[in-house]
Scaffold this motif. Structure first.
Motif, PDB file in Angstrom:
ATOM      1  N   VAL A   1      12.025  -5.225  11.652  1.00 45.88           N
ATOM      2  CA  VAL A   1      12.272  -3.863  12.722  1.00 45.88           C
ATOM      3  C   VAL A   1      12.411  -4.086  13.858  1.00 45.88           C
ATOM      4  O   VAL A   1      13.461  -4.304  14.617  1.00 45.88           O
ATOM      5  CB  VAL A   1      12.507  -2.489  12.106  1.00 45.88           C
ATOM      6  CG1 VAL A   1      13.270  -2.564  12.873  1.00 45.88           C
ATOM      7  CG2 VAL A   1      12.942  -2.824  10.507  1.00 45.88           C
TER       8      VAL A   1
ATOM      9  N   ARG B   1       0.768  -0.914   0.126  1.00 43.35           N
ATOM     10  CA  ARG B   1       0.242   0.243   0.431  1.00 43.35           C
ATOM     11  C   ARG B   1       1.442   1.043   0.028  1.00 43.35           C
ATOM     12  O   ARG B   1       1.886   1.411   0.078  1.00 43.35           O
ATOM     13  CB  ARG B   1      -1.308  -0.134   1.088  1.00 43.35           C
ATOM     14  CG  ARG B   1      -2.319  -0.554   1.191  1.00 43.35           C
ATOM     15  CD  ARG B   1      -3.253  -0.502   2.146  1.00 43.35           C
ATOM     16  NE  ARG B   1      -3.365  -1.794   3.065  1.00 43.35           N
ATOM     17  CZ  ARG B   1      -4.180  -1.771   4.175  1.00 43.35           C
ATOM     18  NH1 ARG B   1      -4.615  -0.722   4.279  1.00 43.35           N
ATOM     19  NH2 ARG B   1      -5.153  -2.679   4.350  1.00 43.35           N
TER      20      ARG B   1
ATOM     21  N   THR C   1       2.951  -6.677   4.080  1.00 45.00           N
ATOM     22  CA  THR C   1       4.314  -6.678   3.930  1.00 45.00           C
ATOM     23  C   THR C   1       4.858  -5.705   4.675  1.00 45.00           C
ATOM     24  O   THR C   1       5.607  -5.533   4.982  1.00 45.00           O
ATOM     25  CB  THR C   1       4.619  -5.999   2.515  1.00 45.00           C
ATOM     26  OG1 THR C   1       3.897  -7.381   1.599  1.00 45.00           O
ATOM     27  CG2 THR C   1       6.540  -6.721   1.691  1.00 45.00           C
ATOM     28  N   GLY C   2       4.021  -3.994   4.404  1.00 46.89           N
ATOM     29  CA  GLY C   2       3.971  -3.209   5.348  1.00 46.89           C
ATOM     30  C   GLY C   2       4.108  -3.638   7.143  1.00 46.89           C
ATOM     31  O   GLY C   2       5.317  -3.458   7.786  1.00 46.89           O
TER      32      GLY C   2
ATOM     33  N   MET D   1       6.242 -10.702   1.459  1.00 48.84           N
ATOM     34  CA  MET D   1       5.269 -10.878   0.302  1.00 48.84           C
ATOM     35  C   MET D   1       4.884 -11.597   0.692  1.00 48.84           C
ATOM     36  O   MET D   1       3.604 -12.157  -0.147  1.00 48.84           O
ATOM     37  CB  MET D   1       6.538  -9.947  -0.823  1.00 48.84           C
ATOM     38  CG  MET D   1       7.275  -8.378  -1.165  1.00 48.84           C
ATOM     39  SD  MET D   1       8.941  -7.820  -1.485  1.00 48.84           S
ATOM     40  CE  MET D   1       8.136  -8.526  -3.093  1.00 48.84           C
TER      41      MET D   1
ATOM     42  N   CYS E   1      10.200  -7.879   4.409  1.00 48.08           N
ATOM     43  CA  CYS E   1       9.859  -7.221   3.230  1.00 48.08           C
ATOM     44  C   CYS E   1       9.937  -8.719   2.236  1.00 48.08           C
ATOM     45  O   CYS E   1       8.946  -9.015   1.995  1.00 48.08           O
ATOM     46  CB  CYS E   1      10.243  -6.456   2.437  1.00 48.08           C
ATOM     47  SG  CYS E   1      10.032  -5.497   0.817  1.00 48.08           S
TER      48      CYS E   1
ATOM     49  N   ASP F   1       3.026   1.827   3.201  1.00 50.81           N
ATOM     50  CA  ASP F   1       4.181   0.879   2.770  1.00 50.81           C
ATOM     51  C   ASP F   1       5.358   2.119   3.159  1.00 50.81           C
ATOM     52  O   ASP F   1       6.269   1.366   3.440  1.00 50.81           O
ATOM     53  CB  ASP F   1       4.251  -0.182   2.358  1.00 50.81           C
ATOM     54  CG  ASP F   1       2.887  -1.189   2.546  1.00 50.81           C
ATOM     55  OD1 ASP F   1       2.494  -0.869   3.837  1.00 50.81           O
ATOM     56  OD2 ASP F   1       2.381  -2.069   2.142  1.00 50.81           O
TER      57      ASP F   1
ATOM     58  N   CYS G   1       2.010 -12.921   1.910  1.00 49.52           N
ATOM     59  CA  CYS G   1       0.644 -11.698   1.275  1.00 49.52           C
ATOM     60  C   CYS G   1      -0.150 -12.742   0.242  1.00 49.52           C
ATOM     61  O   CYS G   1      -0.215 -13.487   0.118  1.00 49.52           O
ATOM     62  CB  CYS G   1       1.179 -10.707   0.882  1.00 49.52           C
ATOM     63  SG  CYS G   1       0.377  -9.527   0.382  1.00 49.52           S
ATOM     64  N   ARG G   2       1.188 -13.912  -0.663  1.00 47.97           N
ATOM     65  CA  ARG G   2       0.886 -14.571  -2.092  1.00 47.97           C
ATOM     66  C   ARG G   2      -0.343 -15.809  -0.991  1.00 47.97           C
ATOM     67  O   ARG G   2      -1.600 -16.633  -1.100  1.00 47.97           O
ATOM     68  CB  ARG G   2       1.910 -15.263  -2.118  1.00 47.97           C
ATOM     69  CG  ARG G   2       2.014 -13.973  -3.991  1.00 47.97           C
ATOM     70  CD  ARG G   2       1.540 -14.107  -4.498  1.00 47.97           C
ATOM     71  NE  ARG G   2       1.585 -13.517  -5.337  1.00 47.97           N
ATOM     72  CZ  ARG G   2       2.404 -13.816  -6.615  1.00 47.97           C
ATOM     73  NH1 ARG G   2       3.142 -14.705  -6.898  1.00 47.97           N
ATOM     74  NH2 ARG G   2       2.339 -12.086  -7.757  1.00 47.97           N
TER      75      ARG G   2
ATOM     76  N   LEU H   1      14.014  -4.477   7.597  1.00 48.94           N
ATOM     77  CA  LEU H   1      13.291  -4.082   7.310  1.00 48.94           C
ATOM     78  C   LEU H   1      13.745  -5.294   5.300  1.00 48.94           C
ATOM     79  O   LEU H   1      12.131  -5.386   4.763  1.00 48.94           O
ATOM     80  CB  LEU H   1      14.503  -2.647   6.147  1.00 48.94           C
ATOM     81  CG  LEU H   1      13.558  -2.287   5.054  1.00 48.94           C
ATOM     82  CD1 LEU H   1      12.264  -1.763   5.351  1.00 48.94           C
ATOM     83  CD2 LEU H   1      14.039  -0.947   4.173  1.00 48.94           C
TER      84      LEU H   1
ATOM     85  N   ASP I   1      -4.825  -0.857  10.669  1.00 53.32           N
ATOM     86  CA  ASP I   1      -5.512  -1.458   9.193  1.00 53.32           C
ATOM     87  C   ASP I   1      -4.537  -0.143   9.009  1.00 53.32           C
ATOM     88  O   ASP I   1      -5.498   0.729   7.604  1.00 53.32           O
ATOM     89  CB  ASP I   1      -6.530  -0.983   8.900  1.00 53.32           C
ATOM     90  CG  ASP I   1      -7.099  -1.909   7.698  1.00 53.32           C
ATOM     91  OD1 ASP I   1      -6.051  -2.572   7.129  1.00 53.32           O
ATOM     92  OD2 ASP I   1      -7.908  -1.207   7.286  1.00 53.32           O
ATOM     93  N   ILE I   2      -3.333   0.738   9.044  1.00 50.02           N
ATOM     94  CA  ILE I   2      -2.297   1.713   7.644  1.00 50.02           C
ATOM     95  C   ILE I   2      -1.612   1.235   6.765  1.00 50.02           C
ATOM     96  O   ILE I   2      -1.499   1.083   5.847  1.00 50.02           O
ATOM     97  CB  ILE I   2      -2.382   2.891   8.177  1.00 50.02           C
ATOM     98  CG1 ILE I   2      -0.791   1.831   9.570  1.00 50.02           C
ATOM     99  CG2 ILE I   2      -2.781   3.884   8.720  1.00 50.02           C
ATOM    100  CD1 ILE I   2      -0.580   3.448  10.314  1.00 50.02           C
ATOM    101  N   PHE I   3      -0.832  -0.394   7.040  1.00 51.02           N
ATOM    102  CA  PHE I   3      -0.374  -0.669   6.575  1.00 51.02           C
ATOM    103  C   PHE I   3      -1.057  -2.305   5.816  1.00 51.02           C
ATOM    104  O   PHE I   3      -1.647  -2.842   5.683  1.00 51.02           O
ATOM    105  CB  PHE I   3       1.266  -1.180   6.619  1.00 51.02           C
ATOM    106  CG  PHE I   3       1.634  -0.167   7.800  1.00 51.02           C
ATOM    107  CD1 PHE I   3       2.431   0.946   6.532  1.00 51.02           C
ATOM    108  CD2 PHE I   3       1.811   0.303   8.991  1.00 51.02           C
ATOM    109  CE1 PHE I   3       2.726   2.290   7.378  1.00 51.02           C
ATOM    110  CE2 PHE I   3       2.360   1.407   9.713  1.00 51.02           C
ATOM    111  CZ  PHE I   3       2.958   2.130   8.601  1.00 51.02           C
ATOM    112  N   SER I   4      -0.201  -2.646   4.815  1.00 43.01           N
ATOM    113  CA  SER I   4      -0.558  -3.980   4.336  1.00 43.01           C
ATOM    114  C   SER I   4       0.470  -5.090   4.623  1.00 43.01           C
ATOM    115  O   SER I   4       1.097  -4.100   5.741  1.00 43.01           O
ATOM    116  CB  SER I   4      -0.214  -4.094   2.679  1.00 43.01           C
ATOM    117  OG  SER I   4       1.388  -3.518   2.902  1.00 43.01           O
TER     118      SER I   4
ATOM    119  N   MET J   1      18.229  -2.214   9.131  1.00 38.61           N
ATOM    120  CA  MET J   1      18.105  -2.364   7.253  1.00 38.61           C
ATOM    121  C   MET J   1      17.919  -3.644   7.568  1.00 38.61           C
ATOM    122  O   MET J   1      17.343  -4.430   6.504  1.00 38.61           O
ATOM    123  CB  MET J   1      19.260  -1.964   6.510  1.00 38.61           C
ATOM    124  CG  MET J   1      19.794  -0.858   6.936  1.00 38.61           C
ATOM    125  SD  MET J   1      18.245   0.072   5.751  1.00 38.61           S
ATOM    126  CE  MET J   1      18.420  -0.829   4.266  1.00 38.61           C
TER     127      MET J   1
ATOM    128  N   ILE K   1       7.085  -6.130   7.797  1.00 40.20           N
ATOM    129  CA  ILE K   1       8.681  -5.309   7.553  1.00 40.20           C
ATOM    130  C   ILE K   1       8.278  -4.374   9.032  1.00 40.20           C
ATOM    131  O   ILE K   1       9.701  -4.810  10.056  1.00 40.20           O
ATOM    132  CB  ILE K   1       8.680  -3.477   6.856  1.00 40.20           C
ATOM    133  CG1 ILE K   1       8.501  -4.362   4.854  1.00 40.20           C
ATOM    134  CG2 ILE K   1       9.388  -3.205   6.990  1.00 40.20           C
ATOM    135  CD1 ILE K   1       8.695  -3.590   4.211  1.00 40.20           C
ATOM    136  N   ALA K   2       8.155  -3.669   9.440  1.00 44.30           N
ATOM    137  CA  ALA K   2       7.278  -3.317  10.985  1.00 44.30           C
ATOM    138  C   ALA K   2       7.780  -4.667  12.319  1.00 44.30           C
ATOM    139  O   ALA K   2       7.979  -4.519  13.307  1.00 44.30           O
ATOM    140  CB  ALA K   2       6.155  -2.868  11.290  1.00 44.30           C
TER     141      ALA K   2
END
Lengths: 123, 165
Positions: free
Chosen positions: B111, A3, B103-104, B150, B146, A6, B153-154, B142, B98-101, B139, B107-108
């Motif tokens: 980290v 999104r 993947t987001g 991903m 990520c 992100d 998600c799939r 991250l 509910d602000i990130f997908s 890093m 990532i959080a």
């Protein structure tokens, strides 16, 4: 899969990482004079980086062998379970560290090169 | 909780443990000592989206205890608990916002997992200098977060169609 927000998060993480990396690189830019070994937070010993030597640490938590060669130090041997400490690149700059977590052992470079040279000789 | 759900949770736990084992066999290095991909987190991220939070916490706790006893040691468990529980708390919160997908959120999670472990490491060896690994670990979190996100998600889009009782 992504999104818009992100990418905001990714950018924020990269910015924080890069800025702190630059600050740390600045703090570690000087060549160090010696290494200090601490175990479980207590001082173990200091060894000059200018002479080639091998330091064997055999404490209750385990065995580590640190080698100083051509002005930089590395972990040559350790009997810890993960051996991550042996993956570290040799350290030579002020503030750089090698950590053996299972043995709670930290090798850090301290003091600058200049500190070893005399400023003036008083007659 | 239905029998079907209990079996489903047990299966996810077993899968997460196996992922942890596979990763111990084939370490995927990132050039930073100790950093790994965290394959087991695929299971946790997916579980977060199909199960209630408390069940995900139980799966995470069971996974950490089992992997530490089977393939690791007690000191490893301390780091895993700190990283695993902090990242799960962060991911639960962000998922709710509910602000990130996916993947987001992952990532959080990646980290915060590394930050949790770094904090424990600083406390254990009593040396603040270790905090110098902060940028490298951020890093690494991250990148791994990520990749895991991903993949999750799939897989999630397929798993969502299964009735989990």
């Amino acid at each position: 899969m992504f999104r818009k927000k992100d990418f905001l998060l990714i950018t924020a993480i990269i910015v924080i990482a890069v800025v702190s990396a630059i600050l740390i690189a600045l703090a570690q830019s000087e060549a160090g004079a010696m290494i200090r070994i601490t175990i479980d937070g207590t001082f173990y010993g200091e060894y000059s980086l200018s002479e080639n030597q091998t330091i064997s640490v055999d404490e209750t938590l385990g065995y580590n062998r640190i080698v100083i060669e051509n002005g930089s130090a590395y972990m040559a041997e350790a009997d810890c379970p993960d051996k991550y400490c042996m993956d570290y690149l040799p350290i030579a700059k002020n503030g750089e560290t090698i950590i053996c977590l299972p043995h709670k052992l930290v090798v850090e470079v301290v003091g600058t090169q200049d500190a070893r040279q005399l400023d003036v000789v008083v007659p | 909780m239905t029998t079907k759900r209990a079996a489903y949770c047990a299966m996810l736990t077993a899968l997460a443990v196996i992922f942890g084992y596979v990763e111990a066999l084939i370490p995927i290095g990132f050039g930073i000592p100790g950093v790994k991909l965290g394959l087991a987190n695929i299971v946790i991220v997916i579980a977060l989206y199909i199960l209630p939070n408390y069940q995900v916490f139980v799966i995470q706790l069971m996974r950490i205890v089992l992997v530490s006893f089977l393939f690791g040691n007690m000191s490893m468990m301390l780091y895993s608990l700190a990283g695993g529980m902090l990242s799960l708390l962060v991911m639960c919160y962000l998922k709710r916002m509910d602000i990130f997908s996916v993947t987001g959120v992952s990532i959080a999670g990646g980290v915060s997992h590394n930050i949790g472990q770094l904090v424990v490491a600083v406390l254990v060896v009593q040396n603040l200098k270790i905090a110098f690994y902060f940028p490298a670990l951020m890093m690494a979190g991250l990148v791994t977060g990520c990749v895991i996100g991903m993949l999750a998600c799939r897989i999630k889009s397929v798993i969502e169609k299964i009735d989990i009782g």
